[in-house]
Design a protein around this motif. Structure first.
Motif, PDB file in Angstrom:
ATOM      1  N   SER A  51     -32.344   9.484  56.241  1.00  0.00           N
ATOM      2  CA  SER A  51     -30.969   9.600  56.726  1.00  0.00           C
ATOM      3  C   SER A  51     -30.811   9.009  58.123  1.00  0.00           C
ATOM      4  CB  SER A  51     -30.546  11.079  56.766  1.00  0.00           C
ATOM      5  OG  SER A  51     -31.289  11.767  57.751  1.00  0.00           O
ATOM      6  N   ALA A  52     -29.583   8.734  58.463  1.00  0.00           N
ATOM      7  CA  ALA A  52     -29.273   8.315  59.831  1.00  0.00           C
ATOM      8  C   ALA A  52     -29.341   9.521  60.763  1.00  0.00           C
ATOM      9  CB  ALA A  52     -27.892   7.671  59.887  1.00  0.00           C
ATOM     10  N   ASP A  53     -28.831  10.657  60.292  1.00  0.00           N
ATOM     11  CA  ASP A  53     -28.824  11.892  61.076  1.00  0.00           C
ATOM     12  C   ASP A  53     -30.237  12.433  61.175  1.00  0.00           C
ATOM     13  OD1 ASP A  53     -28.335  14.370  62.239  1.00  0.00           O
ATOM     14  OD2 ASP A  53     -26.608  14.815  60.965  1.00  0.00           O
ATOM     15  N   ASP A  54     -30.646  12.803  62.360  1.00  0.00           N
ATOM     16  CA  ASP A  54     -32.002  13.324  62.510  1.00  0.00           C
ATOM     17  C   ASP A  54     -32.042  14.812  62.833  1.00  0.00           C
ATOM     18  OD1 ASP A  54     -31.097  13.177  65.110  1.00  0.00           O
ATOM     19  OD2 ASP A  54     -32.762  11.986  65.853  1.00  0.00           O
ATOM     20  N   ALA A  55     -30.934  15.519  62.600  1.00  0.00           N
ATOM     21  CA  ALA A  55     -30.913  16.961  62.807  1.00  0.00           C
ATOM     22  C   ALA A  55     -31.864  17.636  61.820  1.00  0.00           C
ATOM     23  CB  ALA A  55     -29.498  17.503  62.630  1.00  0.00           C
ATOM     24  N   PRO A  56     -32.498  18.722  62.217  1.00  0.00           N
ATOM     25  CA  PRO A  56     -33.482  19.379  61.351  1.00  0.00           C
ATOM     26  C   PRO A  56     -32.948  19.829  59.982  1.00  0.00           C
ATOM     27  CG  PRO A  56     -33.577  20.284  63.566  1.00  0.00           C
ATOM     28  CD  PRO A  56     -32.395  19.370  63.522  1.00  0.00           C
ATOM     29  N   ASP A  57     -31.668  20.144  59.902  1.00  0.00           N
ATOM     30  CA  ASP A  57     -31.117  20.639  58.632  1.00  0.00           C
ATOM     31  C   ASP A  57     -30.344  19.587  57.839  1.00  0.00           C
ATOM     32  OD1 ASP A  57     -28.950  20.440  60.326  1.00  0.00           O
ATOM     33  OD2 ASP A  57     -28.065  22.343  59.715  1.00  0.00           O
ATOM     34  N   THR A  58     -30.547  18.323  58.149  1.00  0.00           N
ATOM     35  CA  THR A  58     -29.820  17.244  57.487  1.00  0.00           C
ATOM     36  C   THR A  58     -29.985  17.267  55.973  1.00  0.00           C
ATOM     37  OG1 THR A  58     -29.915  15.829  59.432  1.00  0.00           O
ATOM     38  CG2 THR A  58     -29.562  14.731  57.330  1.00  0.00           C
ATOM     39  N   ALA A  76     -41.875  25.602  37.461  1.00  0.00           N
ATOM     40  CA  ALA A  76     -41.828  24.619  38.550  1.00  0.00           C
ATOM     41  C   ALA A  76     -41.366  25.271  39.848  1.00  0.00           C
ATOM     42  CB  ALA A  76     -40.898  23.475  38.176  1.00  0.00           C
ATOM     43  N   ARG A  77     -41.711  24.618  40.959  1.00  0.00           N
ATOM     44  CA  ARG A  77     -41.280  25.117  42.272  1.00  0.00           C
ATOM     45  C   ARG A  77     -41.089  23.951  43.225  1.00  0.00           C
ATOM     46  NH1 ARG A  77     -45.297  25.759  46.517  1.00  0.00           N
ATOM     47  NH2 ARG A  77     -47.174  24.668  45.894  1.00  0.00           N
ATOM     48  N   TYR A  78     -40.233  24.163  44.203  1.00  0.00           N
ATOM     49  CA  TYR A  78     -40.091  23.187  45.273  1.00  0.00           C
ATOM     50  C   TYR A  78     -41.294  23.357  46.180  1.00  0.00           C
ATOM     51  CZ  TYR A  78     -38.358  20.613  49.293  1.00  0.00           C
ATOM     52  OH  TYR A  78     -38.230  19.720  50.325  1.00  0.00           O
ATOM     53  N   ALA A  79     -42.134  22.345  46.253  1.00  0.00           N
ATOM     54  CA  ALA A  79     -43.386  22.440  46.994  1.00  0.00           C
ATOM     55  C   ALA A  79     -43.293  21.847  48.390  1.00  0.00           C
ATOM     56  CB  ALA A  79     -44.504  21.769  46.204  1.00  0.00           C
ATOM     57  N   GLY A  80     -42.195  21.169  48.711  1.00  0.00           N
ATOM     58  CA  GLY A  80     -42.039  20.635  50.054  1.00  0.00           C
ATOM     59  C   GLY A  80     -41.515  19.221  50.083  1.00  0.00           C
ATOM     60  N   GLY A  81     -41.505  18.690  51.267  1.00  0.00           N
ATOM     61  CA  GLY A  81     -40.999  17.354  51.495  1.00  0.00           C
ATOM     62  C   GLY A  81     -40.551  17.230  52.930  1.00  0.00           C
ATOM     63  N   PHE A  82     -39.802  16.202  53.208  1.00  0.00           N
ATOM     64  CA  PHE A  82     -39.293  16.013  54.564  1.00  0.00           C
ATOM     65  C   PHE A  82     -38.136  15.026  54.547  1.00  0.00           C
ATOM     66  CE2 PHE A  82     -42.521  12.775  54.023  1.00  0.00           C
ATOM     67  CZ  PHE A  82     -41.966  11.655  54.607  1.00  0.00           C
ATOM     68  N   ASN A  83     -37.385  15.048  55.636  1.00  0.00           N
ATOM     69  CA  ASN A  83     -36.317  14.076  55.837  1.00  0.00           C
ATOM     70  C   ASN A  83     -36.729  13.137  56.962  1.00  0.00           C
ATOM     71  OD1 ASN A  83     -33.617  12.912  55.596  1.00  0.00           O
ATOM     72  ND2 ASN A  83     -33.337  13.753  57.645  1.00  0.00           N
ATOM     73  N   ALA A  84     -36.737  11.864  56.673  1.00  0.00           N
ATOM     74  CA  ALA A  84     -37.022  10.846  57.674  1.00  0.00           C
ATOM     75  C   ALA A  84     -35.694  10.476  58.335  1.00  0.00           C
ATOM     76  CB  ALA A  84     -37.681   9.631  57.023  1.00  0.00           C
ATOM     77  N   GLY A  85     -35.379  11.171  59.389  1.00  0.00           N
ATOM     78  CA  GLY A  85     -34.114  10.957  60.087  1.00  0.00           C
ATOM     79  C   GLY A  85     -34.182   9.838  61.102  1.00  0.00           C
ATOM     80  N   GLY A  86     -33.022   9.423  61.544  1.00  0.00           N
ATOM     81  CA  GLY A  86     -32.936   8.386  62.563  1.00  0.00           C
ATOM     82  C   GLY A  86     -33.003   6.977  62.020  1.00  0.00           C
ATOM     83  N   MET A  87     -32.798   6.831  60.725  1.00  0.00           N
ATOM     84  CA  MET A  87     -32.845   5.501  60.123  1.00  0.00           C
ATOM     85  C   MET A  87     -31.439   5.089  59.723  1.00  0.00           C
ATOM     86  SD  MET A  87     -36.409   4.878  58.454  1.00  0.00           S
ATOM     87  CE  MET A  87     -37.327   6.222  57.742  1.00  0.00           C
ATOM     88  N   SER A  88     -30.728   4.538  60.677  1.00  0.00           N
ATOM     89  CA  SER A  88     -29.318   4.219  60.465  1.00  0.00           C
ATOM     90  C   SER A  88     -29.064   2.797  59.984  1.00  0.00           C
ATOM     91  CB  SER A  88     -28.533   4.471  61.755  1.00  0.00           C
ATOM     92  OG  SER A  88     -29.084   3.703  62.806  1.00  0.00           O
ATOM     93  N   GLU A  89     -30.104   2.006  59.876  1.00  0.00           N
ATOM     94  CA  GLU A  89     -29.943   0.627  59.419  1.00  0.00           C
ATOM     95  C   GLU A  89     -30.946   0.328  58.307  1.00  0.00           C
ATOM     96  OE1 GLU A  89     -30.068  -2.144  62.681  1.00  0.00           O
ATOM     97  OE2 GLU A  89     -29.112  -0.695  64.004  1.00  0.00           O
ATOM     98  N   ALA A  90     -30.655  -0.688  57.531  1.00  0.00           N
ATOM     99  CA  ALA A  90     -31.558  -1.102  56.456  1.00  0.00           C
ATOM    100  C   ALA A  90     -32.850  -1.681  57.028  1.00  0.00           C
ATOM    101  CB  ALA A  90     -30.876  -2.137  55.567  1.00  0.00           C
ATOM    102  N   ASN A  91     -33.919  -1.504  56.310  1.00  0.00           N
ATOM    103  CA  ASN A  91     -35.216  -2.115  56.621  1.00  0.00           C
ATOM    104  C   ASN A  91     -35.804  -1.714  57.973  1.00  0.00           C
ATOM    105  OD1 ASN A  91     -35.120  -3.620  54.162  1.00  0.00           O
ATOM    106  ND2 ASN A  91     -33.672  -4.987  55.160  1.00  0.00           N
ATOM    107  N   VAL A  92     -35.585  -0.462  58.388  1.00  0.00           N
ATOM    108  CA  VAL A  92     -36.142  -0.027  59.666  1.00  0.00           C
ATOM    109  C   VAL A  92     -37.307   0.947  59.513  1.00  0.00           C
ATOM    110  CG1 VAL A  92     -34.021  -0.430  60.978  1.00  0.00           C
ATOM    111  CG2 VAL A  92     -34.440   1.812  59.974  1.00  0.00           C
ATOM    112  N   ALA A  93     -37.710   1.227  58.283  1.00  0.00           N
ATOM    113  CA  ALA A  93     -38.811   2.181  58.070  1.00  0.00           C
ATOM    114  C   ALA A  93     -40.065   1.761  58.824  1.00  0.00           C
ATOM    115  CB  ALA A  93     -39.104   2.337  56.589  1.00  0.00           C
TER     116      ALA A  93
END
Length: 110
Positions: A51-58, A76-93
């Motif tokens: 996401s572009a937004d990098d807030a913890p609850d995005t 089944a269970r949700y085992a985790g993950g993360f949000n890679a915030g602060g990516m407001s433009e294409a190809n910036v990973a």
């Protein structure tokens, strides 16, 4: 659908649009409806969002949407993950090595 049914672990990835998963992932989840009531192998479900937004609850709503799908699979269970915030433009990973490292570490832990 058969690949999901036979998977040991499922990892979904989605951009965040309006604080939720993208339409393509939601459509995919909807199309797995034939799995309900069928035997399946997967237990752990992960979600990586960007996401572009990098807030913890995005990604809060995105996880909630996925949780609605997971609730239909009693083993089944949700085992985790993360949000890679602060990516407001294409190809910036590539300019965010912290997210690339986090994805690598998550993959290793599975």
């Amino acid at each position: 659908i058969k690949k999901v049914q036979e998977a040991d672990v499922v990892v979904f990835a989605s951009p965040i649009y309006y604080y939720d998963i993208c339409g393509q992932l939601k459509t995919f989840l909807d199309r797995t409806n034939p799995l309900y009531g069928q035997p399946y192998r997967f237990r752990d479900i992960y979600l990586i969002t960007v996401s572009a937004d990098d807030a913890p609850d995005t990604a809060k709503r995105a996880v909630s949407t996925l949780d609605g799908w997971i609730c239909c699979f009693d083993k089944a269970r949700y085992a985790g993950g993360f949000n890679a915030g602060g990516m407001s433009e294409a190809n910036v990973a590539g300019t965010h090595p912290e997210w690339m490292q986090k994805a690598y570490e998550l993959g290793k832990s599975i």
